[in-house]
Design an enzyme around this catalytic site. Structure first.
Site, short mmCIF file in Angstrom:
data_model
loop_
_atom_site.label_atom_id
_atom_site.label_comp_id
_atom_site.label_asym_id
_atom_site.label_seq_id
_atom_site.Cartn_x
_atom_site.Cartn_y
_atom_site.Cartn_z
CE1 TYR A 87 -4.19 -1.46 0.51
CE2 TYR A 87 -3.59 -2.04 2.75
CZ TYR A 87 -4.48 -2.10 1.70
OH TYR A 87 -5.66 -2.78 1.85
CB ALA A 133 -3.76 -0.38 6.12
CG ASN A 192 -8.19 -1.52 0.50
OD1 ASN A 192 -7.50 -2.45 0.13
ND2 ASN A 192 -8.71 -1.45 1.71
CD GLU A 193 -10.84 -4.90 2.64
OE1 GLU A 193 -11.08 -4.10 3.56
OE2 GLU A 193 -10.40 -6.04 2.83
CE1 TYR A 262 -6.82 -10.08 6.85
CE2 TYR A 262 -8.61 -9.44 5.38
CZ TYR A 262 -7.30 -9.32 5.80
OH TYR A 262 -6.46 -8.43 5.16
CD GLU A 305 -6.49 -6.58 2.18
OE1 GLU A 305 -6.94 -6.83 3.33
OE2 GLU A 305 -6.54 -5.44 1.67
#
EC number: 3.2.1.23
Length: 1008
Positions: A87, A133, A192-193, A262, A305
């Site tokens: 990043y 992050a 991002n996401e 995750y 990720e």
């Protein structure tokens, strides 16, 4: 491709999805700008070569010493990774709307691209502009959080104008380093996401134009500024179905779709993941196959990720929660992903680093260790070793890059508690049987056989050896028709570790858990023998037609089997496999087998090279202990081996390896000097009514752009006045009498505040791990109120950072300040100060805008080298003043770490009592490298890397101690440090770091 034709085509081939597919079934895609990077249903292709993208994430801004980046990346490469992801950090580079910094110290990240080229690794570049992050406001520049730029992450023109300069500059910096321009940057992530492509249910495909136009603008800008490589996106979960061209070709969809996961939760607070993952169950695997087949069927299954660990929130367990994603997690989950046809996966994180300064979002404290394979102190661990086994396998399992799933959930023969997925290469017929417990949450020992289909028929395997075993939370990949070099295994129940070609002969490495049995069949072999038995037993060679079946049990050690055609097979247990390395002799990310060498024994092998005449193998790496055996398998021409530049004595074996020994440091032989000689000074003169705040900023705004309006006026939101990080100081004035004050202050999780009236302490909000607002009614009954003159209230508040995602605009500051008085509820005026420098500028461009907060000691630079403390009094932080306030302690300690050693050093902070109401900041050579709040917990060790610490020279250590309670109880902080690990190493942590440690100047005096 039009949506209608895509789905018609998908329906037409739908029955083929779980079956073997012909080469012509799936289209090959590119972005229309280059054919150097392409992809299809199976995998990425680089210059026409299929490629399993195996990556790990690291953040250069969390290790702000450019000299250390090579250390981290060498370790990533050594674990078998072919790619790493990074990043950027918008605020780190864009401290105010008029300043972009890509030059000072760690702000210049182009060295990373040079390292990628040198080491032979691709780069997944993820520039945001929002990155999340667990960083302060998700890396948004904090000047963006006032509300003046709108809600953010949308098509608002104000927000667009804010991100454009940063975004354009980043693209122009990266462009020359793209793979299409001879560099190694392979893909470029947009946002991002951001799972908001659709309004309502994604299947209805009603576009959310605010997000769509934002994505389209980011993409167009990147292209206009030289980015030609494919764009990728990372959907936040299984539910939002955003940005895949297979799902909808338009509305901002990117070239390559990815989805993050995750499964063991991204935080040690497991309940935070319930809404995404459901109620937590340890080792509970998740199905991704159906999702990718539905959302991105013509693209590789990509996890940008995937869990490499978890962050530790405030109040979390001391040391984090490595038990939630241990080495077994890496073994089970990464293999299970392969069984679901994932061919692109990046671990978040491979190296976490440190939330030094005020980098952190409120959800996390100083450590960003993340329980990663490479620890915060840069040292490798068991999870790293387990991940390395998987990475080395991926490197040589070329047929994995093109497979169809033949079946899943098949029950193993003889044991219903074990199931497997079968994936098979339609071109070579190579197959991979990925075995797991039927209930992955159960770690029982299970013995089983499988019915395997091979090119020479079906077999119940093993045929002669003891059964296959899953013992604990484990998975095994059983290969059939596994091709390596000029050889092939018909099958193997021992797992493949690696393959090398030396002197035009194949060497294969297999491994198994200690004490287990394995069986493999070498096609075309007639006979074999045991050349070295290092823990082997039950070895048998059984001709089967044109092939040779081999059985072996392996205890701790490494055994060498030699076959009639020159093939050597190394068989080792897990412990020896953990110390098995395959350094690459070339900068080719594909790591061809004839450009590798096998090395067993050291703690780490960083590089390998042959001398020009081929007689010497030069190795570099790390080793510890007083003696370590090393065994290498080089060409026969090699007669000499060097380790970190020193020739080592070796003996040649009958099977053409060389064995020698290495020596390293004993950890107990390294001692650090005691941290002593402290001096101290008052760091809160602002509490005194005589303090001159004439230079402070007037906090007099009567309105705010922030969507959350304050309860009282004036607006006392810190960001509205140009201060953003660390501690802030508010001084409110009122005339006449009052009996108390009601305060509602917001500072993020784990924050706190204290208040003084006319120099006398009136109370504190001590904080807690999760509340972000503290409300108190503070009495003036025990202090002096000036009924006929001005009274001054000082509020010192902590700011643990800005929230992430849509909550980045949540204000920080005083929401309500109301006097308890019969005559007036309002203050007559307010002033505020914070970080030194004019609002929205960085006085320290090397360390950067996030480096320091607004305490008196920070503003005046007491934490910096070269500050003169000669007139200070001696005092120890182990016994702080009984008065509530802030004291700054400072000392200088010299280190003399021997050269040739890489040493990890951590500071230790121990409060007395253990839950003391203290807020402590640790400074090392001007860098804030620890936030210690024993009242909240629980971080007590703070790794500090070389470059921040001078390993051969003086170190200025500062400690800010904010006591939040007044009284007779003794409170203090004992400060120590220790060597946590030490290795003899080719990496040299002693270098001139003066450019990273600018010292004190008299410019600081104006902020007194």
């Amino acid at each position: 491709m039009l949506l209608q034709s895509l789905f018609a085509w998908a329906l037409a081939i739908g029955p083929c999805i779980a079956q073997n597919s012909t080469n012509s079934t799936w289209p090959i895609h590119n972005n229309g700008l280059t054919t150097q990077v392409e992809w299809d249903h199976y995998s990425l292709m680089v210059d026409g070569q299929r490629f399993f993208l195996w990556s790990g994430e690291f953040h250069y801004w969390r290790i702000p010493v450019p000299e250390l980046w090579v250390d981290v990346l060498q370790k990533v490469k050594a674990a078998g990774f072919n790619t790493f992801a990074i990043y950027t950090h918008w605020y780190f580079h864009n401290p105010n709307p008029n300043t972009l910094d890509f030059e000072n110290a760690a702000h210049n990240f182009t060295k990373i691209f040079d390292l990628a080229k040198e080491l032979g690794m691709f780069v997944v570049f993820r520039p945001g502009p929002y990155v999340n992050a667990e960083s302060n406001a998700g890396a948004f520049p904090l000047w963006l959080t006032t509300g003046a730029y709108g809600a953010l992450r949308n098509n608002d023109e104000r927000y667009t104008e804010a991100w454009t300069p940063f975004w354009e500059k980043v693209a122009s910096i990266v462009a020359p380093y793209q793979f299409t321009n001879g560099g190694n940057v392979l893909t470029y992530q947009i946002e991002n996401e951001l799972g908001s492509q659709w309004r309502g249910t994604p299947s209805n495909k009603v576009p959310n134009l605010s997000s769509v136009e934002y994505m389209e603008a980011l993409e167009a800008s990147a292209r206009a500024h030289g980015i030609t490589i494919p764009f990728q996106a990372n959907d936040p979960n299984l539910n939002s179905d955003s940005w895949s061209k297979d799902f909808y070709d338009g509305y901002g969809s990117v070239d390559i779709y990815g989805m993050d996961s995750y499964p063991a939760c991204w935080t040690c607070n497991l309940t935070e993941c319930d809404s995404t993952n459901g109620a937590y169950k340890a080792f509970n695997v998740i199905d991704y196959y159906d999702h990718f087949e539905a959302i991105s069927p013509t693209q590789p299954s990509f996890l940008p990720e995937f869990q490499g660990g978890s962050f530790n929130p405030w109040g979390g367990p001391e040391g984090g929660c490595p038990e939630n994603s241990p080495a077994d997690f890496a073994n089970l989950f990464y293999r299970n992903n392969v069984g679901q046809r994932v061919t692109a996966m990046s671990l978040y994180m491979i190296y976490g680093g440190t939330n030094w300064g005020w980098l952190a979002a409120p959800v996390v404290a100083t450590s960003y260790d993340y329980s990663s394979p490479i620890s915060e102190n840069r040292m490798i661990n068991d999870k790293y070793a387990e991940t390395k086994l998987f990475g080395h396998f991926l490197r040589v399992a070329k047929d994995l890059t093109k497979t169809d799933r033949i079946g899943t959930g098949k029950t193993a023969s003889t044991n219903p508690n074990v199931v497997y997925s079968e994936i098979r290469n339609p071109d070579t017929n190579a197959a991979f049987y990925v075995t797991i417990h039927k209930e992955s949450t159960v770690g029982t020992r299970e013995e089983f056989y499988i019915n395997a289909n091979t090119s020479k028929g079906a077999f119940k395997i093993p045929q002669k050896a003891a059964s296959i075993v899953l013992n604990g939370f484990q998975s095994k990949i059983i290969v059939t028709d596994f091709n390596f070099g000029s050889h092939s295994l018909l099958y193997s129940t021992a797992e493949v570790l690696s393959h090398s070609i030396v002197d035009d002969q194949d060497i294969l490495a297999l491994w198994m858990p200690t004490g287990e049995a394995g069986e493999f069949v070498v096609t075309g072999a007639k006979s074999g023998s045991v050349s070295s038995c290092g823990g082997c037993s039950s070895v048998g060679f059984y001709p089967q037609g044109d092939d040779l079946l081999v059985t072996i049990s392996q205890s701790k050690g490494i055994s060498v089997l030699t076959f009639d055609d020159g093939l050597r097979v190394l068989v080792m247990d897990r412990s020896f496999a953990y110390e098995f390395w395959v350094p690459v002799l070339t900068a080719d990310p594909f790591s061809p087998a004839n450009e590798t060498v096998f090395v067993q024994g050291p703690s780490l092998v960083r590089s390998a090279a042959y001398s020009s005449d081929g007689s010497t193998l030069d190795l570099t790496g790390d080793n510890n202990g007083t003696s370590t055996q090393i065994q290498v398998f080089p060409p026969k021409s090699v007669s000499k081996v060097t380790w970190n530049g020193q020739v080592i004595t070796t003996e040649k074996t009958d099977y053409d390896s060389l064995i020698g020994s290495l020596t390293g440091p004993a950890l107990d032989s390294l001692t650090l000097p005691t941290i002593s000689g402290w001096k101290a000074n008052d760091s809160l003169p602002e509490r005194l009514p005589t303090y001159d705040d004439s230079w402070w900023v007037a906090a007099d705004h009567m309105n705010t752009s922030n969507p959350t309006k304050p309860e009282t006026l004036p607006v006392l939101y810190i960001d509205d006045y140009g201060y953003h990080v660390g501690n802030h100081l508010w001084r409110g004035r009122f005339e006449g009498s009052a009996s108390g004050v009601y305060l509602s202050v917001t500072g993020g999780r784990a924050f706190g505040y204290s208040a003084w009236l006319n120099g006398e302490f009136i109370g504190s909000y001590l904080g807690a791990a999760y509340p972000d607002t503290g409300k108190l009614t503070l009495s003036f009954s025990n202090v002096t109120v000036n009924s006929n003159s001005t009274n001054i209230l000082l509020v010192l508040q902590d700011n643990s950072g800005h929230d992430e995602t849509s909550e980045a605009l949540n204000p920080r500051g005083i929401n309500n300040a109301t006097l308890i008085s019969s005559s007036t509820k309002n203050f007559t005026s307010w002033k505020v100060t914070g970080t030194a420098g004019k609002p929205d500028t960085a006085i320290d461009p090397v360390r950067g805008i996030l480096s320091e907060g607004g305490l008196y000691a920070e503003r005046l630079g007491w934490h910096l080298p070269d500050f003169d403390d000669s007139e200070w009094s001696s005092a120890s932080p182990s016994n702080v003043s009984s008065s509530a306030g802030v004291t700054f302690y400072r000392t200088t300690v010299s280190l003399a770490i021997p050269t040739g050693l890489d040493v990890a050093i951590s500071f230790t902070l121990k409060a007395s009592p253990s839950n003391a109401a203290l807020r402590v900041l640790l400074f090392v050579n001007g860098y804030q490298y620890g936030r210690f709040s024993p009242w909240i917990g629980n971080q007590v060790e703070f790794p500090v890397p070389p470059g921040i610490l001078n390993y051969d020279g003086d170190n200025v250590i500062g400690l800010s101690v904010w006591r939040q309670e007044e009284g007779d109880e003794s409170m203090g902080v004992n400060v120590g440090w220790k060597v946590t690990e030490a290795f003899a190493s080719s990496f040299e942590p002693i270098f001139d770091a003066a450019y990273l440690q600018p010292g004190w100047t008299d410019e600081r005096l104006q902020y007194a």
